[in-house]
Design an enzyme around this catalytic site. Structure first.
Site, PDB file in Angstrom:
ATOM      1  N   HIS A   1       6.689  47.599   0.155  1.00 52.91           N
ATOM      2  CA  HIS A   1       6.545  47.441  -1.103  1.00 52.91           C
ATOM      3  C   HIS A   1       6.357  45.910  -1.401  1.00 52.91           C
ATOM      4  O   HIS A   1       7.129  45.178  -0.868  1.00 52.91           O
ATOM      5  CB  HIS A   1       7.648  47.936  -1.840  1.00 52.91           C
ATOM      6  CG  HIS A   1       7.412  49.625  -2.046  1.00 52.91           C
ATOM      7  ND1 HIS A   1       6.854  50.520  -1.591  1.00 52.91           N
ATOM      8  CD2 HIS A   1       8.510  50.310  -2.818  1.00 52.91           C
ATOM      9  CE1 HIS A   1       6.895  51.683  -1.819  1.00 52.91           C
ATOM     10  NE2 HIS A   1       8.137  51.595  -2.557  1.00 52.91           N
TER      11      HIS A   1
ATOM     12  N   CYS B   1      13.679  52.251  -4.595  1.00 50.83           N
ATOM     13  CA  CYS B   1      13.415  51.223  -3.522  1.00 50.83           C
ATOM     14  C   CYS B   1      12.600  50.128  -4.355  1.00 50.83           C
ATOM     15  O   CYS B   1      13.093  48.865  -3.982  1.00 50.83           O
ATOM     16  CB  CYS B   1      12.051  51.945  -2.488  1.00 50.83           C
ATOM     17  SG  CYS B   1      10.968  52.876  -3.410  1.00 50.83           S
TER      18      CYS B   1
HETATM   19  C1  2RA Z   1       7.840  55.656  -4.970  1.00 53.32           C
HETATM   20  N1  2RA Z   1       9.902  54.450  -5.485  1.00 53.32           N
HETATM   21  O1  2RA Z   1       7.513  54.609  -4.238  1.00 53.32           O
HETATM   22  C2  2RA Z   1       9.157  55.707  -5.395  1.00 53.32           C
HETATM   23  C3  2RA Z   1      10.205  56.645  -4.765  1.00 53.32           C
HETATM   24  N2  2RA Z   1      10.569  56.460  -3.510  1.00 53.32           N
HETATM   25  O2  2RA Z   1       7.409  56.664  -4.525  1.00 53.32           O
END
Ligand code: 2RA
Length: 342
Positions: A242, A130
């Site tokens: 994120h 991601c």
């Molecule tokens: C996380 N990118 O954010 C890793 C797996 N999705 O934990």
């Protein structure tokens, strides 16, 4: 006639988003099967205005299924993706298991859709991590214009990246602090409520984590093997979305105005960049959106000759970071690569 699609891991955060996005984008499916482990059989998951009954992955017959979107963890992908692919069903796998295999294309449609054509070797296509997906969508147009030499990125990753259990832990710990009910860390190594944790995935011998290695290795496979990238990946007390602080060093000069214009025109991106209170995107505002957002675009004065930029990049990690990217790959497959049985 439509396509036959299966979602493997349909009860997880990403699996549910895959179903939501297939419905939202009116993917041309005749049938969609929601598959999961035996413990979930018979439960129902949303699919647009309707619901689907969970079926058993173990018992499902993939013959005649055109595309299977997997998001059930690396061990399930390792065991089932080759079997499903051998049955003639193209697998789009969200786990990390196949990403770095040379004969498995690792695809972000806005960046390297041209590489999708190689999927027939294994009938498996890998979805990126991601935190990588949103980054390369932002880097690609800038790389095409001024050729990226080096990237330094710090991530602020939401707990949904660690699945349902990650979200539950943040919620329960936060609530616990207000009712004097201490909730010990289980999913994360330390308390995540009102804290940040500089550790995602496992530690490697060189002191980096596997999450940080993934960002570097996957960016090089998707965008350009000559790009040097170093990352620090941090878990933050945010449920979804994120965020990434990115410093970029280019081979050629690029101004902030040029960068802003290039990013504004690029696919999959939304620029929110005003140098004033609130003139930037935050994770809370990206949830549910398809876009990768870019803010805080500015010259990096520590790089000579106008060859450095800094920026802020935010995206819904369950959508562009996973489910949306997988559905976009499926859309390209049915539009350009698959032929329907007569
Ligand atoms: C996380 N990118 O954010 C890793 C797996 N999705 O934990």
């Amino acid at each position: 006639m439509g396509w036959k699609v299966a979602v493997v891991g349909a009860t997880g955060q990403v699996g549910r988003e895959m179903l939501n996005i297939l419905a939202e984008r009116q993917f041309p499916a005749d049938t969609v099967a929601a598959l999961a482990s035996p413990k979930s059989i018979g439960t129902e998951v949303s699919y647009g205005e309707t619901t689907l009954k969970i079926q058993s992955l173990e018992d499902y017959d993939f013959r005649g299924t055109d595309i299977a979107l997997f998001s059930a963890g690396g061990s399930v992908s390792a065991k089932w993706a080759p079997k499903v692919a051998a049955a003639g069903c193209v697998v789009v796998d969200n786990s990390s298991h196949f990403r770095m295999e040379p004969d498995v294309p690792l695809i972000v449609p806005e960046v390297n859709a041209h590489a999708l054509g190689n999927f027939r070797k294994r009938n498996i296509i890998a979805n990126p991590n991601c935190s990588t997906a949103q980054l390369v969508v932002a880097l690609k147009p800038l790389h095409d214009f001024a050729k990226i030499r080096r990237v330094v990125v710090s991530t602020y990753q939401s707990v949904s990246g660690a699945g349902n259990k990650g979200m539950d832990e943040l919620f329960n710990q936060t609530r616990g602090l207000f009712v004097n009910d201490t909730v010990e860390p289980k999913k994360f190594p330390k308390q995540i409520a009102f804290n940040v944790i500089p550790h995602i995935d496992v530690f490697m011998d060189d002191g980096f984590t596997k999450e940080e290695w993934k960002m570097a290795a996957e960016t090089r496979k998707i965008l350009d093997p000559d790009i040097a990238l170093t990352a620090t990946c941090v878990r933050v007390p945010v449920f979804v979305g994120h965020s990434e602080a990115v410093n970029i060093e280019f081979e050629n000069p690029i101004t902030v105005d040029q960068a802003r214009e290039i990013l504004r025109e690029a696919p999959g991106l939304m620029v929110v960049d005003r140098r004033e209170d609130g003139g930037y995107i935050t994770p809370l505002e990206c949830v549910g959106d398809y876009a990768t957002f870019v803010s805080r675009i500015r010259r990096d004065p520590t790089v000579a000759d106008g060859k450095g930029l800094a920026l802020w990049c935010v995206s819904d990690n369950l959508r562009k970071g996973a489910a949306l990217n997988a559905v976009q790959i499926a859309e390209i497959l049915v539009a350009r690569h698959l032929k329907q049985a007569a």
